[in-house]
Design an enzyme around this catalytic site. Structure first.
Site, PDB file in Angstrom:
ATOM      1  N   CYS A 237       0.817  -1.218   0.000  1.00 34.45           N
ATOM      2  CA  CYS A 237       0.000   0.000   0.000  1.00 34.45           C
ATOM      3  C   CYS A 237       0.849   1.266   0.000  1.00 34.45           C
ATOM      4  O   CYS A 237       0.376   2.341  -0.357  1.00 34.45           O
ATOM      5  CB  CYS A 237      -0.920   0.013   1.215  1.00 34.45           C
ATOM      6  SG  CYS A 237      -2.180  -1.260   1.149  1.00 34.45           S
ATOM      7  N   ASN A 368      -0.719  -1.540  -7.067  1.00 26.22           N
ATOM      8  CA  ASN A 368      -0.503  -2.582  -6.060  1.00 26.22           C
ATOM      9  C   ASN A 368      -1.741  -3.451  -5.883  1.00 26.22           C
ATOM     10  O   ASN A 368      -1.779  -4.577  -6.349  1.00 26.22           O
ATOM     11  CB  ASN A 368      -0.104  -1.952  -4.723  1.00 26.22           C
ATOM     12  CG  ASN A 368      -0.140  -2.958  -3.583  1.00 26.22           C
ATOM     13  OD1 ASN A 368       0.401  -4.055  -3.719  1.00 26.22           O
ATOM     14  ND2 ASN A 368      -0.798  -2.623  -2.489  1.00 26.22           N
ATOM     15  N   GLU A 369      -2.731  -2.894  -5.276  1.00 30.06           N
ATOM     16  CA  GLU A 369      -3.867  -3.721  -4.848  1.00 30.06           C
ATOM     17  C   GLU A 369      -5.149  -3.006  -5.260  1.00 30.06           C
ATOM     18  O   GLU A 369      -6.044  -2.821  -4.463  1.00 30.06           O
ATOM     19  CB  GLU A 369      -3.783  -3.859  -3.327  1.00 30.06           C
ATOM     20  CG  GLU A 369      -4.384  -5.090  -2.760  1.00 30.06           C
ATOM     21  CD  GLU A 369      -4.141  -5.199  -1.262  1.00 30.06           C
ATOM     22  OE1 GLU A 369      -4.432  -4.245  -0.525  1.00 30.06           O
ATOM     23  OE2 GLU A 369      -3.663  -6.257  -0.819  1.00 30.06           O
TER      24      GLU A 369
END
Ligand code: AHR
Length: 648
Positions: A237, A368-369
């Site tokens: 994150c 990333n996510e």
């Protein structure tokens, strides 16, 4: 799928493992087992980064955070003897602040830094101190450094004569006469008047490869010992930021260390139950250092960049599509920084930092996510731009934070449609989930994108619960799951546990692979599971079955098999999740193996067992020689790696 976690199944029955070594199912990617690094839990500042002074350049939101100016015995107020006040130089782009120390009575004044939960020093080791000083009036003649333990005992000291004049760098060093976990650095002065100070820094000389601005040797060694196939950095994150302005910007992390602009660490107050307001990113470990670390430990670098979406668990701020260019340019420039010739602008930056040879970057991660249509829309722009200029670079995309559900389904479907090459999946799940999902990729579409199991860890209580433990049940369950990853190594090409590191007193997220304090570090049982898989990766995947079926929990057993060409070995990994011991036999087809084999075992009958600073190898691999002709025993709750030599 046959999942149980008990000793109810008879301990007497013997299972025969049929290993077909006559042909290779697939090559195992050299990247199969790697490392996920993120500056969470003091992993970089206060951890891997060997800097011992916290807030060395007075750039924290409170410029004097981490610094103390105690009252002297003779003066009820310290300011009667001296005081340090922060000064902001507005013209400065990056390193904005310094302190002005106003000395009235030098004998009564001192400035103290207690490092990151104390300064850890080792007996007989050398420590390098440096600082910048501007001493316009010249009234202050000396700066004295004294390292003391918690009782005030002096461990080492040194004095520096400061000349009259503008900013200048000074250096000195001293030896510590004892090993102390929580020392403090005391700074005192001779003379009278004002002196300006900045970048007060202290490093052990004994860093990884003895580099200045170096990394903690014990921690890098633990990473190197894993023989990692890749190093993913800088997160996590942290890549995304809570807002776009707070995202990780690699260009701000290269070049002279003193010019790297500090940013608060997004993990500092993320969890109110583990608030760490003094956690900032100095970027002393920046992208150059990450690439260098990857090279040092023989890992392929895998940087992940912001795709123009801030963390969707925080603000989810989006860069408008017509303003995405600078983000895409960051990715293109990064490839030039890593691989470009020294004649290119970014290749020159790398060369000027001491690495004219390219870093041989092959992978780049976009986002990333992230999840949802906003991600897919932005990903496509990155994909087109990168592929146009660098067709050989492999782009890693992401399927969001969860391994199932709407975000995941949508991401996988869309990314597959676009023809994404490798998709990153994250699984923070219960130990049971890991055991139950050892077959996750058995029916995966062989023509679909390859898989990067980029973040996973069994959560003993709940995701990111502060009660989670790195216990044996979690590690054992991850091992069972990993046999499934390995058995599907034709599609699963990169895997990594997350997060990687945690300071025992300053963590925000647990579980973590490696724990450390200011002096020592240890690998968790999960670390040793990773290590035994990675160091026995093999070059070719083999088929292994029992009674014609994959071993995915029947009789509490899980198995995968590989061949290692360079050492002529068949390597079989077998996980026993039962509380009873098991006996197994090998039936190896296609090659002749001898009766003797090596058996590496990780085991504990206590599923709650853990490693610790005091008992770092409570659960650690043990290697024995075994005769496999008559069958071998698997201890209760054990991870086993059998290495059988192929005879000519
Ligand atoms: O590993 C900790 C965090 O978990 C990572 O930063 C993030 O990618 C995931 O949510």
């Amino acid at each position: 799928m046959f999942v149980c976690f008990s000793g109810l199944v008879s301990a007497q029955s013997s299972t025969t493992l049929d290993v077909d070594a006559s042909s290779s199912v697939a090559e195992i990617a050299p990247t199969m087992y790697g490392i996920f690094f993120e500056d969470i839990n003091f992993a970089a500042d206060g951890g891997l980064y060997a800097e011992l002074i916290k807030n060395r350049s007075f750039e924290f939101d409170s410029p004097l955070m981490g610094w103390e100016q105690p009252k002297s015995d003779r003066h009820s107020y310290n300011k009667n003897s001296g005081i340090a006040v922060p000064v902001k130089y507005s013209q400065q782009q990056t390193n904005h602040n310094f302190i002005r120390v106003k000395i009235k009575d030098a004998s009564g004044y001192k400035l103290i830094n207690k490092g990151f939960r104390g300064i850890g020093v080792h007996e007989n080791e050398n420590y390098r101190l440096s600082f910048l000083a501007s001493n316009d009036a010249g009234g202050v003649t000396h700066v004295h450094f004294k390292l003391v333990d918690e009782n005030g005992k002096v461990l080492g000291s040194s004095s520096v004569k400061v000349s009259k004049g503008d900013w200048k760098k000074y250096q000195t060093e001293f030896n510590s006469n004892a090993t102390v976990e929580k020392a403090s650095l005391e700074i005192t002065f001779s003379g009278q008047g004002d002196i300006d100070l900045d970048m007060i820094s202290m490093f052990p000389e004994n860093t990884w490869k003895n580099r200045e601005n170096g990394m903690r040797k014990d921690l890098v060694q633990l990473l190197a010992d894993m023989d990692p196939g890749f190093l993913r950095f800088p997160g996590g994150c942290i890549v995304e930021g809570r807002t776009l302005a707070e995202r990780y910007q690699w260009k701000k992390t290269v070049g002279p260390v003193a010019d790297r602009e500090i940013l608060f660490n997004r993990w500092n107050t993320e969890f109110s139950h583990r608030s760490t307001p003094d956690y900032f990113q100095s970027f002393g470990i920046g992208f150059f250092e990450y690439f260098q670390l990857a090279e040092d430990i023989g890992a392929t670098p895998l940087p992940i960049l912001s795709c123009g979406i801030a963390c969707q668990f925080n603000t989810g701020e989006l860069v408008p599509m017509d303003q995405l260019d600078p983000y895409v340019q960051d990715a293109l420039d990064l490839i030039e920084f890593a691989n470009g010739s020294v004649d290119t602008p970014w290749g020159k930056v790398r060369a000027d930092m001491g690495h004219p040879e390219p870093f041989n970057l092959k992978y780049i991660g976009v986002g990333n996510e992230q999840w949802g249509p906003d991600y897919i829309e932005r990903y496509k722009v990155f994909n087109d731009a990168i592929k146009e200029q660098y067709p050989d670079i492999i782009i890693v995309s992401g399927s969001g934070p969860f391994p199932d559900g709407d975000y995941y389904e949508y991401g996988m479907e869309q990314l597959t449609k676009i023809g994404a090459e490798i998709i990153d999946e994250h699984y923070y799940k219960s130990p049971e989930w890991f055991r139950e999902n050892a077959d996750r990729y058995d029916s995966y579409d062989r023509n679909g994108p390859k898989i990067f199991a980029g973040e996973y860890a069994a959560q003993s209580v709940a995701i990111a619960s502060p009660e989670n433990e790195n216990n044996w049940e979690c590690a054992l369950s991850e091992a069972a799951f990993m046999t499934g990853l390995e058995r599907n190594a034709d599609v699963v090409q990169l895997t990594s546990y997350a997060p990687l590191m945690a300071h025992t007193e300053a963590w925000q997220w647990t579980p973590d692979l490696i724990w450390f304090d200011n002096l020592s570090s240890y690998g968790t049982p999960n670390y040793y599971v990773q290590k035994v898989f990675a160091t026995n990766r093999g070059s070719d995947l083999l088929k292994v079955s029992a009674k014609g079926e994959k071993l995915i929990g029947q009789n509490d057993l899980y198995a995968s098999a590989v061949k290692e060409d360079s050492t002529s070995e068949v390597i079989v990994k077998v996980v026993n999740t039962a509380s009873s011991s098991k006996s197994i036999k090998f039936n190896i087809k296609g090659v002749k193996t001898g009766k003797n084999a090596e058996q590496i075992v990780l085991a504990s009958e206590d599923l709650k067992a853990m490693n610790s600073i005091e008992n770092p190898k409570n659960i650690a691999p043990e290697t024995t020689k075994v005769n496999v002709q008559k069958g071998v025993q698997l201890s209760p709750y054990s991870v086993n790696v059998f290495k059988l030599k192929i005879e000519k």
